[in-house]
Write a protein that holds these residues in place. Structure first.
Motif, mmCIF file in Angstrom:
data_model
loop_
_atom_site.group_PDB
_atom_site.id
_atom_site.type_symbol
_atom_site.label_atom_id
_atom_site.label_comp_id
_atom_site.label_asym_id
_atom_site.label_seq_id
_atom_site.Cartn_x
_atom_site.Cartn_y
_atom_site.Cartn_z
ATOM 1 N N ALA A 166 0.838 -1.207 0.000
ATOM 2 C CA ALA A 166 0.000 0.000 0.000
ATOM 3 C C ALA A 166 0.873 1.258 0.000
ATOM 4 O O ALA A 166 0.549 2.255 -0.658
ATOM 5 N N LEU A 167 1.979 1.219 0.739
ATOM 6 C CA LEU A 167 2.897 2.363 0.739
ATOM 7 C C LEU A 167 3.522 2.549 -0.640
ATOM 8 O O LEU A 167 3.689 3.683 -1.118
ATOM 9 N N ALA A 168 3.874 1.425 -1.279
ATOM 10 C CA ALA A 168 4.471 1.521 -2.615
ATOM 11 C C ALA A 168 3.468 2.100 -3.609
ATOM 12 O O ALA A 168 3.819 2.955 -4.439
ATOM 13 N N THR A 169 2.222 1.651 -3.515
ATOM 14 C CA THR A 169 1.185 2.158 -4.419
ATOM 15 C C THR A 169 1.018 3.670 -4.261
ATOM 16 O O THR A 169 0.804 4.398 -5.238
ATOM 17 N N LEU A 170 1.169 4.135 -3.020
ATOM 18 C CA LEU A 170 1.003 5.560 -2.738
ATOM 19 C C LEU A 170 1.988 6.420 -3.531
ATOM 20 O O LEU A 170 1.642 7.513 -3.981
ATOM 21 N N ILE A 171 3.204 5.928 -3.713
ATOM 22 C CA ILE A 171 4.237 6.788 -4.312
ATOM 23 C C ILE A 171 4.628 6.377 -5.735
ATOM 24 O O ILE A 171 5.511 6.994 -6.327
ATOM 25 N N GLU A 172 3.972 5.370 -6.299
ATOM 26 C CA GLU A 172 4.458 4.874 -7.593
ATOM 27 C C GLU A 172 4.265 5.896 -8.720
ATOM 28 O O GLU A 172 5.103 5.976 -9.622
ATOM 29 N N ALA A 173 3.207 6.676 -8.646
ATOM 30 C CA ALA A 173 3.016 7.694 -9.686
ATOM 31 C C ALA A 173 4.056 8.807 -9.544
ATOM 32 O O ALA A 173 4.587 9.315 -10.548
ATOM 33 N N ASP A 174 4.365 9.172 -8.299
ATOM 34 C CA ASP A 174 5.368 10.226 -8.072
ATOM 35 C C ASP A 174 6.751 9.785 -8.553
ATOM 36 O O ASP A 174 7.482 10.556 -9.165
ATOM 37 N N LEU A 175 7.109 8.542 -8.259
ATOM 38 C CA LEU A 175 8.413 8.050 -8.709
ATOM 39 C C LEU A 175 8.465 7.985 -10.235
ATOM 40 O O LEU A 175 9.498 8.275 -10.842
ATOM 41 N N GLY A 176 7.338 7.634 -10.848
ATOM 42 C CA GLY A 176 7.283 7.633 -12.306
ATOM 43 C C GLY A 176 7.554 9.025 -12.862
ATOM 44 O O GLY A 176 8.358 9.192 -13.789
ATOM 45 N N ARG A 177 6.912 10.036 -12.282
ATOM 46 C CA ARG A 177 7.126 11.422 -12.730
ATOM 47 C C ARG A 177 8.575 11.842 -12.547
ATOM 48 O O ARG A 177 9.161 12.478 -13.424
ATOM 49 N N LEU A 178 9.139 11.494 -11.396
ATOM 50 C CA LEU A 178 10.534 11.870 -11.140
ATOM 51 C C LEU A 178 11.483 11.163 -12.107
ATOM 52 O O LEU A 178 12.605 11.617 -12.328
ATOM 53 N N ARG A 179 11.036 10.046 -12.672
ATOM 54 C CA ARG A 179 11.857 9.332 -13.642
ATOM 55 C C ARG A 179 11.491 9.732 -15.065
ATOM 56 O O ARG A 179 11.882 9.062 -16.033
ATOM 57 N N GLY A 180 10.715 10.810 -15.187
ATOM 58 C CA GLY A 180 10.437 11.362 -16.506
ATOM 59 C C GLY A 180 9.331 10.666 -17.262
ATOM 60 O O GLY A 180 9.279 10.721 -18.488
ATOM 61 N N SER A 181 8.433 10.010 -16.561
ATOM 62 C CA SER A 181 7.353 9.296 -17.244
ATOM 63 C C SER A 181 6.009 9.659 -16.610
ATOM 64 O O SER A 181 5.925 9.939 -15.421
ATOM 65 N N ASP A 182 4.968 9.634 -17.433
ATOM 66 C CA ASP A 182 3.624 9.823 -16.894
ATOM 67 C C ASP A 182 3.057 8.526 -16.335
ATOM 68 O O ASP A 182 2.016 8.524 -15.684
ATOM 69 N N ALA A 183 3.724 7.424 -16.629
ATOM 70 C CA ALA A 183 3.253 6.121 -16.130
ATOM 71 C C ALA A 183 3.805 5.875 -14.724
ATOM 72 O O ALA A 183 4.922 6.291 -14.412
ATOM 73 N N PRO A 184 3.034 5.219 -13.876
ATOM 74 C CA PRO A 184 3.548 4.874 -12.542
ATOM 75 C C PRO A 184 4.764 3.950 -12.657
ATOM 76 O O PRO A 184 4.957 3.296 -13.681
ATOM 77 N N ALA A 185 5.543 3.915 -11.602
ATOM 78 C CA ALA A 185 6.735 3.059 -11.578
ATOM 79 C C ALA A 185 6.592 2.084 -10.405
ATOM 80 O O ALA A 185 7.230 2.244 -9.365
#
Lengths: 233, 225
Positions: A166-185
């Motif tokens: 659940a914690l990972a799901t919370l931040i997966e979109a943010d990490l995707g953005r920080l990695r230059g993608s609109d997709a979750p990571a």
């Protein structure tokens, strides 16, 4: 006026664990275990349940889960063996309930903190601050639910896995953005949570729970700063 | 890997330390028995039977299942460390050494799923001693990653168990612990779900996920933070 902690069968209240305030039985007007009282049965059960959960957390933190026997937990809680078995079938079920309470409170706090961030990086920073602050405020819960949970059987480890997911799901979109993608990571988020978990585990295991909040800044420097370079938010 | 028949023992076998072959058989037997019966259903006699050893042979090692599990775990961790060190030594850059070491660990999980399950999931069942062993293993692997991170130079040998006992514990750096924690969690999640076979295919994605940490630990000025 007595502020109740909710119905016996109700959901876990947000933030009950880290900022729970005084328990019902600590109120001077409550004489639950000595003499007559007129509290509804549901309230009495709730009080007993909370006492047992507090006791399980304290005993598991102090002695380890394997030595957290029903006898020790009811002695710590000041309730009868019969009361324990009215509420839980065994110590594992009691520990699972305690873990569930703590994990629910942690997730509510972290999700609230995450919502307050205005950029991917800030959302992750706020989530980390809430995560570490929670454990620093509750060292017994930290040891019981971050360390001893691993020794508490498959069901406890499955609950732990769901909380981390659940914690990972919370931040997966943010990490995707920080990695230059609109997709979750999602995989990067699982790795991030695993990394943070291991650091937290190690500090708690060394008895350095109070120092956890200082970790947030270091983690951001190691993990997020390289990602943030050149990424617009 | 199946347990080989190896030499046979009698119940009168002298009790003493197990040799390397016997310990390897014990390692695989513990993993197989725990996989088949769960830790709660695993017994020393089942392990001994699976390993082709008389129960008395295990008495020198441990009197109970927890001791057997921890002995097997310690052996498996040594095995994992040697796999990682052996693979990463072929790399020219810190990033390459990490990639090779990671690949070796992921292949271990894929090709030795029962051992991987024992190391990543089952070991926790033995209570406080197993949690301490887990922490020790994480630190040993983190220190190995640190030693591989700087520019190429001679890597200090991993001290043996007796030497480690006399040395003050050196805490691994924050980044090295994060890297081990990340890999442990990613691999542990798949192994626990019976999906260890996916790990080698996921290796490139895992490498990308860990790239910021690898770059941090490889940076000459970071000192591993």
């Amino acid at each position: 006026m007595i502020a109740t902690a909710g119905g016996a069968q109700g959901p876990v209240e947000a933030g009950r664990w880290p900022s729970r305030g005084p328990r019902l039985w600590e109120h001077p007007d409550v004489r639950l275990f000595a003499g007559r009282h007129r509290l509804p049965r549901s309230v009495v059960e709730r009080i007993q349940r909370d006492r047992l959960i507090d006791a399980m957390i304290a005993v598991a933190a102090r002695l380890g889960y394997q030595d957290a026997s029903v006898e020790k937990v009811i002695t710590e809680a000041g309730v009868s063996r019969r009361t324990f078995y009215d509420l839980y079938s065994d110590r594992e079920e009691c520990f699972l309930a305690a873990y569930g309470d703590v994990a629910s409170s942690l997730l509510v706090l972290t999700y609230d903190a995450h919502r307050q961030g205005s950029s991917p990086r800030e959302r992750i920073e706020r989530t980390l601050a809430a995560f570490f602050g929670f454990w620093a405020d509750e060292p017994d819960a930290a040891r019981a639910c971050m360390v001893e949970v691993l020794a508490a059987g498959p069901a406890a480890r499955a609950k732990r896995a769901r909380a981390l997911e659940a914690l990972a799901t919370l931040i997966e979109a943010d990490l995707g953005r920080l990695r230059g993608s609109d997709a979750p990571a999602p995989l990067a988020a699982l790795a991030f949570v695993g990394a943070v978990h291991e650091l937290t585990y190690m500090r708690i295991d060394r008895g350095e729970t109070a120092d956890l909040p200082a970790l947030a800044r270091q983690i951001v420097a190691c993990e997020l700063t390289p990602l943030s370079a050149g990424v617009s938010e | 890997m199946p347990v080989t028949a190896g030499k046979q023992f009698t119940s009168e076998r002298d009790i003493g330390p197990l040799d390397a072959t016997e310990r390897e058989r014990l390692r695989y037997a513990v993993a197989a028995v725990v996989a088949e019966h769960g830790y709660e259903g695993a017994t020393v006699s089942r392990v001994a039977e699976r390993a082709g050893l008389p129960p008395a042979a295990l008495d020198a090692l441990s009197a109970d299942m927890a001791g057997c599990l921890l002995a097997a775990y310690d052996d498996a961790v040594d095995h994992i460390l040697s796999l990682i060190a052996g693979a990463s030594s072929a790399g020219g850059t810190p990033q390459e050494r990490f990639r090779l070491g990671l690949g070796a660990f992921l292949r271990f999980c894929v090709y030795e799923p029962e051992l991987a399950h024992m190391c990543l999931v089952d070991v926790n069942a033995a209570g406080s001693p197993s949690l301490a062993r887990r922490s020790d293993a994480i630190k040993r692997i983190a220190r190995l990653i640190e030693s591989e991170a700087p520019a190429r130079g001679p890597r200090p040998a991993e001290p043996d168990e007796a030497a480690r006992a006399d040395m003050p514990e050196r805490q691994p750096t924050l980044v090295a612990v994060m890297l081990v924690g990340a890999v442990h969690h990613l691999a542990g999640t798949r192994v626990a779900a019976g999906q260890a076979g996916q790990l080698t295919q996921l290796a490139p994605e895992i490498e990308r996920a860990l790239a910021p940490l690898v770059e941090t630990i490889a940076a000459p000025s970071s000192g591993g933070r």
